[in-house]
Design an enzyme around this catalytic site. Sequence first.
Site, PDB file in Angstrom:
ATOM      1  N   GLY A 181       0.831  -1.190   0.000  1.00  0.00           N
ATOM      2  CA  GLY A 181       0.000   0.000   0.000  1.00  0.00           C
ATOM      3  C   GLY A 181       0.861   1.232   0.000  1.00  0.00           C
ATOM      4  N   ASP A 230     -10.550   3.248   8.072  1.00  0.00           N
ATOM      5  CA  ASP A 230     -10.247   2.839   6.691  1.00  0.00           C
ATOM      6  C   ASP A 230     -10.807   1.444   6.409  1.00  0.00           C
ATOM      7  OD1 ASP A 230      -9.296   3.193   4.133  1.00  0.00           O
ATOM      8  OD2 ASP A 230      -7.250   2.551   4.592  1.00  0.00           O
TER       9      ASP A 230
END
Length: 693
Positions: free
Chosen positions: A403, A518
């Site tokens: 990520g 998230d």
Amino acid sequence: MPPVLALLLVLHLHVVGLSAATDTVSPVHPLVGNDRLVSGNGKFALGFFQLQASSSKRLLIAPVWVANRDDPLTEPNPWRLAISGDGNLVIASLTVNSTVWSTRANTKATDTVAVLLNNGNFVLRKASNSSNVLWQSFDHPTDTVISGGKIGRNKITGLNRRLVSRKNLISQATGEYYGGLDADSHQLVIAPLKKPSTPYWYSGEWNGNYFSLLPEMRSSSMLNSTYVNDEEEEYYMFAVLDETVILRHVLDVSGQAKTLIWNSDSQDWMDDYSKPNAPCDVFATCGAFTNCDDYALASCSCMKGFSIRSPEDWELADRTGGCIRKTPLDCRTGTTNKITGASLGVLGFSALILMLVLLVRSKMVWSGRRLNNTKTGGATITAFRYVDLQSATKNFSEKIGGGSFGSVFRGVLANSTTIAVKRLDSARQGEKQFRAEVSSVGTIQHINLVKLIGFCCERGKRLLVHEYMPNGSLDVHLFRSNNAIILGWSVRYQISLGIARGLAYLHESCRDCIIHCDIKPENILLDESFVPKIADFGLAKFLGRDFSRVLTTMRGTIGYLAPEWISGTEITSKVDVYSYGMVLFEIISGRRNSTEECTGGANDLVYFPVQVARKLVEGDLGSLVDRRLHDDIDCHQVVRACKVACWCVQDNESDRPTMAEVVQALEGLAELKMPPMPRLLHAIAGGSQSTNF
């Protein structure tokens, strides 16, 4: 322990010195002393066996059924297994008028016999009619079920066939755990015997071929599994396809259900698999005042200042007695340690935050040594050396994800434990994520949260070590059409419920409310049984219980952000609820919400949540479910899930449910009204729809 006897039905593996070669007890031929019944195929034996251990503290025989598990027989009093005057089978003394055990069958027949069949079932039946079975051991299992045995209930008679673990590796007495088929959820469950309504493991529902949370069942070439639910019975049964294979399912002393296969080369049992996989997922497996570590050689250990309550039981794998204080409390002296269990959690958490601050400010170097059992509010994590993780990951060669903050690599520790190592690349952002993850997931444990095993903090290097999730992230199974595994509806529903439970725990059951910030499919990992684990706490925000909201910079992923993020107002845990609703839409459809789909004319491109809004009014929600499921769905659950998703994405956070309320709704414990149309979705729909779903 004084020598005791029990009438055991055992697999004929270790039995020697057989003095009888018959399979039948009759009124004129009882079973006495060292006599044994042996099945016609020589595979099973039944008789009075002395309960004793080998040097490794394991019972020298392999019992599959016990008659008198809670009433062992003491020697030297001679005992016999015989047919009584009323036709029942009894264990009675030869010298005194004493009956220890009886089949208690409803019979007055005098022509009954007891026969040990080739499949291991010990039956009491009419001598003149072998099909007239009055009683059978398969209806009364102890801790083991073998091929042909049933787990489940007879709806007419009320008979419930379930497994109950034994006390320890030697004693066959009733233990702490039970496993059976739950009548309400129609799943196999394992629960504490004293708290049967609170299972700690579920199999998922039967989908026609296997239990939904046991996908490994479909790849088994050894077993043929059967689930029956009709007007008379509900049960699960398996059959071993190869008669040369010796296999048994056991509810172990540890509280784990294990499949054991006999290895003729090593002359020992081999564990095929265990459920739950992690020993520490078993309820109270180590007892009071203990630590449980899935990655240690011995998973149970006493807390500092405590010692084992019963070393003898502990050696025999019964650790439920836990530990006791080495120095008893003496409240009269006023000098006792006043730190309670709750205070220890606060102290551990504060110490962790202080440690992290010191690490950042002084750039402390941990090299050349490994710090074990670092306490973080009840959890146990390990401080790894960088060189150890470099070796475990083969110099970070097997990348399995990544990520904006770094990359994730697969690794294997020296004890063969598979791990996932997240290497944080960005110095500033990586440091923030490192501190956020260790101070959040490092301090808590829940079956639906990814477990933090440890971390590494050397000079500028920041690494996090998590448990490895073999089935990857949820997005892979939802959105990648070339993936071989298509999640069935039952599995999707259990995943939705698991995510909700994990978020409810973060929001309401921790010392501080932890807002994940998230939630998206990429941050939902799946273990080998497709149990969901919420991961990636790098953006997590803490909210003290004295506060209801917090002001913070916008964080998260476009498409899952609640409206209040965009407006710049203070946030609450309801931002996670909104993100969960968007994820739930994607679980239902099997595609991204942002993917537009033509449902009418060439210009009629409709956002999926809007389609759900329309179908809630029009009906036919089943048409919106992932087409790959071919309508193999539970329509009631689909409606429930769609309503929950629509409630979760309401514009006003006060209109959204809490995650605890979401769990209740998905479990069917709360009725859902039709949710109002959020203005955002209404605008996307062009304002042409009704103001209600």
